[in-house]
Design a protein around this motif. Structure first.
Motif, short mmCIF file in Angstrom:
data_model
loop_
_atom_site.label_atom_id
_atom_site.label_comp_id
_atom_site.label_asym_id
_atom_site.label_seq_id
_atom_site.Cartn_x
_atom_site.Cartn_y
_atom_site.Cartn_z
N THR A 148 0.64 -0.88 -0.47
CA THR A 148 -0.09 -0.34 -0.16
C THR A 148 0.81 1.26 0.26
O THR A 148 0.29 1.75 0.15
N GLY A 149 2.38 1.14 -0.44
CA GLY A 149 3.08 2.47 -0.58
C GLY A 149 2.44 3.64 -1.56
O GLY A 149 1.56 2.88 -2.49
N ASP A 150 2.78 4.12 -1.97
CA ASP A 150 3.47 5.46 -3.25
C ASP A 150 3.15 4.47 -4.44
O ASP A 150 1.81 4.83 -5.20
N PHE A 151 3.78 3.93 -5.03
CA PHE A 151 4.11 2.87 -6.04
C PHE A 151 2.82 2.24 -5.99
O PHE A 151 1.69 2.17 -7.33
N SER A 152 2.52 1.44 -4.67
CA SER A 152 1.43 0.83 -5.27
C SER A 152 0.37 1.22 -5.33
O SER A 152 -1.15 1.56 -6.17
N ARG A 153 0.46 2.72 -4.76
CA ARG A 153 -1.26 3.41 -4.83
C ARG A 153 -1.53 3.90 -6.60
O ARG A 153 -2.43 4.47 -6.96
N SER A 154 0.20 4.38 -7.38
CA SER A 154 -0.16 4.85 -8.39
C SER A 154 -0.21 3.64 -9.46
O SER A 154 -1.14 4.25 -10.21
N LEU A 155 0.10 2.60 -9.63
CA LEU A 155 0.48 1.78 -10.27
C LEU A 155 -1.64 0.44 -10.12
O LEU A 155 -1.44 0.72 -11.02
#
Length: 522
Positions: free
Chosen positions: A70-77
């Motif tokens: 649920t990090g930044d990369f996960s949200r953008s992805l």
């Protein structure tokens, strides 16, 4: 279906084709992605027509993609996947805590439930936390795991994060990818960043499914082979200008050498010999004398390795003999040497334009005018000095213009728009013209001062004499290659001719195989 009448239906039709085809077609991706990427990241109604994403999610043929993390990369992805028409389920150890950070259309649930719903799962957790996912081993068996992690430092010995993940989940198929794409690029879209996504994995079917996802998201997949290449892919984002180290070190070393040389002649010498304080020249005058010296030497270093390679081929009589490692490295960094030369030339032009703005220049001008009035000199016009300065500036402007053209054509976007003959003409023919103009610029600057004994401070020659040595050697070497006897031999060698080739066909014998002489040394 007519494309002119129903463009939105055509885009959806292309999306279905991309989903159904197991191997992504690059041309199809190229034509379809502009309209696909126009979809909003966060869906919302527009003029009462509803959301494209909602219509896409209602299609049962759209696959479900899971994201663990649920990090930044996960949200953008997650946002980019939904914009491409996928259903996204996010797995978290504490789903209630992060549900507000994701769009409403994305389902945020437990890791076990996310792993069970999706066939393709992005593992967006730090590599040191991969061991916490071992409880999902049975659920993830037979599914494709995309490892997007990176290391904290260069890893040259291995194993890679993807290989360690494959050890944790031996019954799953691991594909390395998306680690070179930042969360910002995913957020803003591939048009604002690098479009290439490097992939590797041991299963071609799994890589094809990830390629399909890349194409629908607007990226260009690049297959790097088996999972053993994952270490190289993970190291890519950690390199810091690897091809610029030698050119930058060379530029700084030359700058330090010529700066100390000019400081010794123009500042230190008058202070020691006549106690004249000229230290005010250090910030601008000395720097402005150093920059063109570095620019001309660096430009000579761009074309010197090509001459070394040509003369080496002439001496060996073949093009199939490998160059030494130092020459091979030098040849591959010529672009960086040229851009460093261009930077020094531009800075020299800016410094030169700022010379009249200095207080010291104004005081010198007033003092000279006062001396002329006091001595009764009415006309101080000197034709020789006028012509020298006019030619000096004219040739310098031409050299800077040609260098600017070389720098612009070295950009990938410009280089890709011209063919190889045009590119080689600009970088080679016009490049030597730029070198000739820069050399003439320095010669005119020196004029006749090379024969003036008063210019040899501490018995050291003026700096322009040292600077001219290397470019003159390069230009003479280039002229030598234009000689018909040399040019003809070099042309034959580069077309495959070898001076030592001696192939003789002989009768079969015990020392021969297949009736021919052993020519493995050719």
């Amino acid at each position: 279906m007519e494309w002119e009448v129903a463009p939105r239906q055509a885009v959806e039709y292309l999306s279905v084709l991309l989903h159904d085809d197991p191997v992504c077609c690059p041309q199809l991706c190229k034509n379809a992605m502009p309209d696909l990427m126009a979809r909003p990241l966060i869906p919302g109604g527009s003029e009462g027509r509803g959301s494209c994403l909602e219509a896409s999610m209602s299609d049962p043929r759209n696959p479900v993609i899971g994201i663990l993390g649920t990090g930044d990369f996960s949200r953008s992805l997650a946002k980019r996947l939904m914009a491409a028409g996928y259903q996204v389920v996010v797995g978290s150890r504490t789903p209630k805590r992060f549900v507000a950070l994701f769009p409403e259309e994305a389902e945020v649930t437990t890791q076990m439930e996310a792993a069970s719903q999706a066939d393709l799962v992005f593992v967006a957790v730090y590599p040191e936390h991969h061991s916490t996912l071992v409880s999902l081993k049975a659920t993830l068996a037979g599914k494709t795991l995309v490892d997007v992690s990176n290391g904290l430092r260069l890893n040259r010995d291995g194993p890679s994060n993807a290989e360690l993940l494959a050890d944790y989940f031996p019954e799953s198929v691991v594909v390395k990818g998306f680690n070179t794409i930042s969360a910002w690029t995913l957020q803003m879209g591939p048009r604002d960043g690098n479009r290439q996504v490097f992939l590797c994995g041991n299963s071609q079917k799994a890589k094809d499914s990830v390629k399909q996802v890349c194409c629908r998201m607007g990226f260009i997949p690049v297959d790097m082979g088996l999972l053993s290449s994952s270490l190289e892919i993970e190291n890519l984002p950690l390199y810091l200008f690897p091809s610029w180290r030698i050119p930058i070190l060379c530029t700084l070393s030359l700058f330090a050498f010529f700066y100390i040389y000019n400081f010794t002649q123009d500042v230190l010498h008058p202070y020691i010999t006549s106690r004249k304080n000229a230290f005010y020249k250090m910030p601008i005058d000395t720097v402005n004398l150093t920059l063109p010296s570095v620019a001309l030497v660096m430009l000579s270093l761009v074309y010197l390795p090509g001459l070394c390679a040509a003369f080496r081929q002439l001496c060996s009589g073949t093009k199939y003999k490998r160059f030494p490692n130092w020459l091979d490295c030098w040849l591959t960094t010529r672009k960086q040497f040229g851009l460093c030369s261009f930077l020094c030339a531009v800075l020299h032009a800016i410094y030169s334009l700022c010379l009249p703005l200095r207080k010291s220049a104004r005081f010198k001008l007033i003092n000279m005018a006062y001396k002329q009035v006091k001595m009764g000199v009415e006309d101080s016009w000197v034709d020789e000095e006028v012509w020298r300065m006019e030619l000096y500036l004219s040739v310098g402007i031409m050299a800077l213009g040609l260098l600017s053209l070389l720098a612009v054509t070295s950009l990938p976007s410009v280089a890709n728009s011209i063919n190889w003959r045009e590119f080689s003409f600009i970088q080679s023919s016009l490049g030597y013209c730029a070198l000739s103009m820069a050399t003439a610029h320095t010669l005119i600057y020196g004029w006749n001062r090379a024969f003036d004994a008063s210019q040899y401070h501490f018995y050291m020659p003026p700096n322009f004499i040292l600077v001219l040595v290397l470019p003159i050697v390069v230009l003479l070497g280039r002229l030598a290659l234009f000689l018909p006897c040399v040019a003809g031999r070099l042309r034959r060698i580069r077309r495959g001719w070898e001076s030592c080739r001696q192939i003789r066909f002989m009768l079969p014998g015990e020392e021969y195989r297949n009736g021919m002489e052993d020519i493995s040394n050719v």
